[in-house]
Design an enzyme around this catalytic site. Structure first.
Site, PDB file in Angstrom:
ATOM      1  N   GLY A   1       0.789  -1.221   0.000  1.00 20.52           N
ATOM      2  CA  GLY A   1       0.000   0.000   0.000  1.00 20.52           C
ATOM      3  C   GLY A   1       0.820   1.268   0.000  1.00 20.52           C
TER       4      GLY A   1
ATOM      5  CG  ASP B   1       5.286  -5.859  17.414  1.00 20.63           C
ATOM      6  OD1 ASP B   1       4.854  -4.724  17.134  1.00 20.63           O
ATOM      7  OD2 ASP B   1       4.746  -6.591  18.273  1.00 20.63           O
TER       8      ASP B   1
ATOM      9  CG  ASN C   1       3.183   3.852   5.940  1.00 22.55           C
ATOM     10  OD1 ASN C   1       2.280   4.553   5.508  1.00 22.55           O
ATOM     11  ND2 ASN C   1       3.203   2.535   5.753  1.00 22.55           N
ATOM     12  CB  ALA C   2       3.712   0.815  10.898  1.00 22.14           C
ATOM     13  N   GLY C   3       0.477   1.482  10.546  1.00 23.43           N
ATOM     14  CA  GLY C   3      -0.745   1.807  11.260  1.00 23.43           C
ATOM     15  C   GLY C   3      -1.777   0.711  11.080  1.00 23.43           C
TER      16      GLY C   3
ATOM     17  CG  ASN D   1     -14.710   8.196   9.476  1.00 23.46           C
ATOM     18  OD1 ASN D   1     -15.788   8.630   9.054  1.00 23.46           O
ATOM     19  ND2 ASN D   1     -14.069   7.221   8.867  1.00 23.46           N
TER      20      ASN D   1
ATOM     21  CE1 TYR E   1      -5.992   4.626  11.198  1.00 27.42           C
ATOM     22  CE2 TYR E   1      -7.472   6.377  10.477  1.00 27.42           C
ATOM     23  CZ  TYR E   1      -6.341   5.607  10.282  1.00 27.42           C
ATOM     24  OH  TYR E   1      -5.551   5.822   9.174  1.00 27.42           O
TER      25      TYR E   1
ATOM     26  CB  THR F   1      -5.104   1.526  -0.114  1.00 30.87           C
ATOM     27  OG1 THR F   1      -6.174   1.697   0.823  1.00 30.87           O
ATOM     28  CG2 THR F   1      -4.297   2.823  -0.195  1.00 30.87           C
TER      29      THR F   1
END
Length: 449
Positions: free
Chosen positions: A217, A260, A287-289, A349, A355, A390
């Site tokens: 992605g 990790d 960027n990891a999420g 959201n 999130y 994505t």
């Protein structure tokens, strides 16, 4: 993921039908390709203050044709409108109306960039009103742009000229195809810091960049873009994504680290990998999420805690390790950190309280960490994507997906490449004057606008 409506709307029949029905008519955006000029065509420069003269000098040095007025029948590629000398709201009118007179001369994927001075630095109410007014008019103009055009602004700190490396870099970014999915946004340039890359085509040459969540992605797009711009890339992802991670980093000649990022030793392991394999670390992209969506009434501790741990707490812990005194032999001076936030962290959201909290946290930690990075000659900034095409957004129900795609000024979803271009710019020396900022890459989404 294919935007079938967008493809239909671009056809001859689609243009006629969507036009007749008043439906969205997204167009293909002009995106960056290595070796291409900043813009294709002439740029109109407006304003009477020092920034206008600086803009003409910069544009000419980039090989662009500079115009002082629209020419009958000629197409403009962009407009740079300078309001740095505005001292009262009445001072805006002449230049604003000149912008309006030039809009019909703008070609496809055109650019309008306003240049103003930080409103919060003004003590006089009239001066602050004028400077704040530029932001309102720029955001409104962005919603009026057509055929893939965008409007954005540069906000200069007091005493920072447009010719400062960071300001010039911001202007080049906003005029170029690198900012294709950025509209209605502002880049603050608060210092004279930064540098013009020796090689414009490879602005990250000689740098080592770490990208977390690199296996797929947006992360994979960031890896490829940083490598394209000259960086040696270290891709980091969880062991379960090892095969995908290896494929991505091998493609660009980088190195992989299965890890990790929530582990207590994550920062130390990244540093050691960079020390052993590359001898240094110049750029970090968080960027990891993850998402673990639930309505708050159905939220449990495991879903809440895991999202906060990955999306926010891991960045805090790794940054602490990277800025520790015993990391200086790897990070040196000038470390650039870029975090991935989200417009969910700005607008919220439904079903994403965890999130949204985590991504708002990224925006907060970015702003609060800026002084520590500045003390080391570095910067920390964040990119907040909107609706990006994505694998994750492909799983959204069709009706919701179409709303997400169209509910922005460009009437389409962005691509992972659009986020990667913004990250790559923040990673470059050309962005050295911007610190602690969050840039939305969302096509001017109506969410949180």
């Amino acid at each position: 993921m294919t935007d079938r409506y967008g493809a239909f709307a671009a056809s001859a029949l689609g243009r006629r039908l969507t036009g007749a029905l008043g439906l969205p008519q997204p167009v293909e955006l002009r995106r960056h390709a290595p070796g291409e000029p900043v813009l294709h065509g002439s740029v109109l420069v407006l304003g009477a203050g020092p920034a206008a003269a600086d803009a003409r000098t910069l544009l000419a040095s980039w090989g662009l044709e500079v115009a002082d007025a629209p020419r009958e029948g000629a197409r403009l590629a962009g407009v740079v409108a300078c309001f740095d000398d505005a001292a009262a709201p009445g001072d805006l009118g002449e230049t604003v109306l000149q912008i309006g007179g030039a809009l019909r001369s703008l070609g496809a994927s055109s650019r309008v960039v306003t240049v103003s001075v930080d409103p919060e630095a003004a003590a006089e109410p009239a001066v602050r009103a004028a400077r704040q007014g530029v932001q309102g008019l720029t955001r409104s103009l962005a919603q009026e742009m057509r055929r893939g055009g965008t409007a954005n602004g540069i906000v200069l700190g007091e005493g920072v000229p447009l010719t400062a490396p960071g300001a010039a870099g911001a202007l080049a970014f906003l005029l170029s195809g690198r900012s294709a999915y950025v509209s209605g946004q502002f880049l603050p340039v608060t210092t004279r810091d930064g540098a013009t890359p020796a090689d414009a085509a490879r602005p990250l040459a000689g740098k080592v960049a770490v990208v977390t969540g690199a296996a797929r992605g947006i992360g994979a797009a960031i890896v490829r873009t940083l490598a394209r711009d000259g960086a040696a890339v270290v891709g980091v992802d969880v062991p379960a994504a090892g095969e995908s991670l290896a494929a991505v980093v091998n493609e660009v000649g980088g190195t992989a680290l299965a890890l990790d990022i929530t582990a207590p030793e994550a920062g130390a392991r990244i540093l050691e990998h960079c020390r052993a394999r590359h001898g240094r670390m110049d750029v970090v992209v968080h960027n990891a999420g993850i998402t673990r969506d639930r309505m708050l009434a159905n939220m449990d501790a495991a879903r809440w805690d895991s999202v906060i741990a990955v999306n926010t707490a891991s960045q805090l812990a790794m940054n602490e390790a990277f800025l520790a005194d015993d990391a200086r032999d790897v990070t040196g001076e000038g470390l650039r950190i870029i975090g991935l936030a989200s417009i969910s962290g700005i607008a919220g959201n439904r079903g994403q309280t965890n999130y949204a909290a985590s991504k708002a946290g990224v925006i907060g930690l970015t702003a609060a960490s800026a002084p520590a990075l500045a003390a080391r000659g570095g910067t920390i900034n964040a990119v907040a994507p909107g609706f990006i095409e994505t694998e994750m957004t492909a799983k959204i129900p069709l009706a919701t997906r179409e709303v997400g795609r169209r509910l922005n000024s460009l009437q389409q979803g962005g691509l992972p490449q659009d986020v990667a271009e913004a990250v790559a710019w923040f990673a470059s020396d050309a962005a050295g004057g911007t610190n602690g900022a969050t840039l939305r890459v969302c096509g001017q989404s109506k969410l949180g606008a």
